[in-house]
Enzyme design. Sequence first.
Site, PDB file in Angstrom:
ATOM      1  N   GLU A 128       0.802  -1.225   0.000  1.00  0.00           N
ATOM      2  CA  GLU A 128       0.000   0.000   0.000  1.00  0.00           C
ATOM      3  C   GLU A 128       0.836   1.275   0.000  1.00  0.00           C
ATOM      4  O   GLU A 128       1.823   1.394   0.724  1.00  0.00           O
ATOM      5  CB  GLU A 128      -0.885   0.012   1.247  1.00  0.00           C
ATOM      6  CG  GLU A 128      -1.683   1.290   1.419  1.00  0.00           C
ATOM      7  CD  GLU A 128      -2.606   1.216   2.629  1.00  0.00           C
ATOM      8  OE1 GLU A 128      -2.239   0.618   3.643  1.00  0.00           O
ATOM      9  OE2 GLU A 128      -3.716   1.762   2.541  1.00  0.00           O
ATOM     10  N   ASP A 135      13.097  -0.618   6.275  1.00  0.00           N
ATOM     11  CA  ASP A 135      11.927  -1.336   5.777  1.00  0.00           C
ATOM     12  C   ASP A 135      11.440  -2.289   6.862  1.00  0.00           C
ATOM     13  O   ASP A 135      12.250  -2.932   7.517  1.00  0.00           O
ATOM     14  CB  ASP A 135      12.378  -2.134   4.535  1.00  0.00           C
ATOM     15  CG  ASP A 135      11.216  -2.594   3.681  1.00  0.00           C
ATOM     16  OD1 ASP A 135      10.320  -3.245   4.234  1.00  0.00           O
ATOM     17  OD2 ASP A 135      11.225  -2.322   2.481  1.00  0.00           O
ATOM     18  N   ARG A 182       8.524  -4.385   6.091  1.00  0.00           N
ATOM     19  CA  ARG A 182       7.434  -5.137   5.463  1.00  0.00           C
ATOM     20  C   ARG A 182       7.508  -6.636   5.693  1.00  0.00           C
ATOM     21  O   ARG A 182       6.541  -7.344   5.557  1.00  0.00           O
ATOM     22  CB  ARG A 182       7.402  -4.843   3.952  1.00  0.00           C
ATOM     23  CG  ARG A 182       6.786  -3.502   3.636  1.00  0.00           C
ATOM     24  CD  ARG A 182       6.860  -3.193   2.179  1.00  0.00           C
ATOM     25  NE  ARG A 182       8.225  -2.932   1.768  1.00  0.00           N
ATOM     26  CZ  ARG A 182       8.589  -2.666   0.510  1.00  0.00           C
ATOM     27  NH1 ARG A 182       7.684  -2.650  -0.435  1.00  0.00           N
ATOM     28  NH2 ARG A 182       9.848  -2.420   0.213  1.00  0.00           N
ATOM     29  N   SER A 240       7.490  -7.076 -10.956  1.00  0.00           N
ATOM     30  CA  SER A 240       8.210  -6.505  -9.820  1.00  0.00           C
ATOM     31  C   SER A 240       9.691  -6.483 -10.125  1.00  0.00           C
ATOM     32  O   SER A 240      10.208  -7.366 -10.802  1.00  0.00           O
ATOM     33  CB  SER A 240       7.967  -7.354  -8.572  1.00  0.00           C
ATOM     34  OG  SER A 240       8.794  -6.919  -7.513  1.00  0.00           O
TER      35      SER A 240
END
Length: 423
Positions: free
Chosen positions: A254, A337, A339, A361
């Site tokens: 997101e 990060d 995630r 990606s």
Amino acid sequence: MTGPNRLRDGKGTAPRPIILTSHPQRGGAKALPLHWGAAEPARRGPVIATTQDPAARNAIGTHAGSYALYRALAVASGQLRADHRPDFRDTRPAQPIGPFPAWGDPAKIVSLDPFGHMVPELYAEQLAAGLDIRPSIAITRAHINMPELADAVRAGRLAPDGAVLLGNGDVRVTKIAIEPVWWLPGIAARFGIDETALRRNLFEQTGGMFPELVTRPDLRVFLPPIGSMSVYLFGDTAKLGQAETRIACRIHDECNGSDVFGSDICTCRPYLAHGIEACIGMAQEGGVGVIVYNRKEGRALGEVTKFLVYNARKRQEGGDRAEQYFQRTECVAGVQDMRFQELMPDVLHWLGITRIDRLVSMSNMKFAPITASGIDVVERIPIPDELIPADARVEMDAKKAAGYFSPAVPDAAELAVAKGRAL
Ligand SMILES: [Zn+2]
């Protein structure tokens, strides 16, 4: 009776005793056992995270993630009865998903309940007996329409076929909402850490929200109060789980600023639109397209941190440039990060995917865990240069230099050039 241990809801309902969940209830063998990874749903058992019957709980936390707090407001303000039970009539999945072999592998899926969409059907007997069991997955159908897809049609990259992509630009999709359900031993194993250390840190870093994490080692499933996941499927979902089915896939984390508002500091929405385009193309070729949208705003650092970093990048001496991109994040957040893509492949296994023919990606942080989890990746598709917004060059260069999959990697001189707009 009223007193410190009696609580009256906002309006008119009867006083309820406060029941602490930190220790087993007296005569507490009532909760149904959970055998995570059992292929047979009856043996696996339902995940029960009811707030209405503490003794029946076989999981820590509760449904709806962070939205549970709104439920609390609704009950506190007298707008929702604390004992409300959902009526599941006509809520069943609009398309069936599974079962697939990975559902019976306790190591392959540790962060969602593979039977989460089939609860009313699989556990009808327990529901009828009065247990409060809720789905953690819902599956529906919809049309979506994005201006970028109309651009792709105008540019000749896509053509309406009347089945997947309609003449008015609508795209037929199956969309799936998935709440996180964590099998704690499996989560710990995924990170190579001790379950006790995991539970202790979950307890401490939530300000002690879930005492059972440290007092109830018998409860090993946790519904964390984090963002959920959406999956958009393109094409015939009945082909999932068949080895010959070709799959296009984008795993998207997101980014509200870009995804929704079109902010040009990053490539998120253009890349998402490019991923959807690839999914439509694959569906038109007879395969299935898969977009996974994870609520992990700002690399799971949250949007406040993200905007602080934007300011730091744009105010720093020398201007916004790629060589400082990750460092500015680390200065504010302590890490670059959060995630944790280690958990990300679970949803692909839930969908019965064993090979991705086109992975939209450039990120090695996504590619590596997907392949490490046993899914083959045939082709990786980078974002076309012409789709990168002007202010996003800093992000793009920094990511390429950090090892993102790319045909051309920028050198040090290139990374030192200020390319981002000033505040
Ligand atoms: Zn973004």
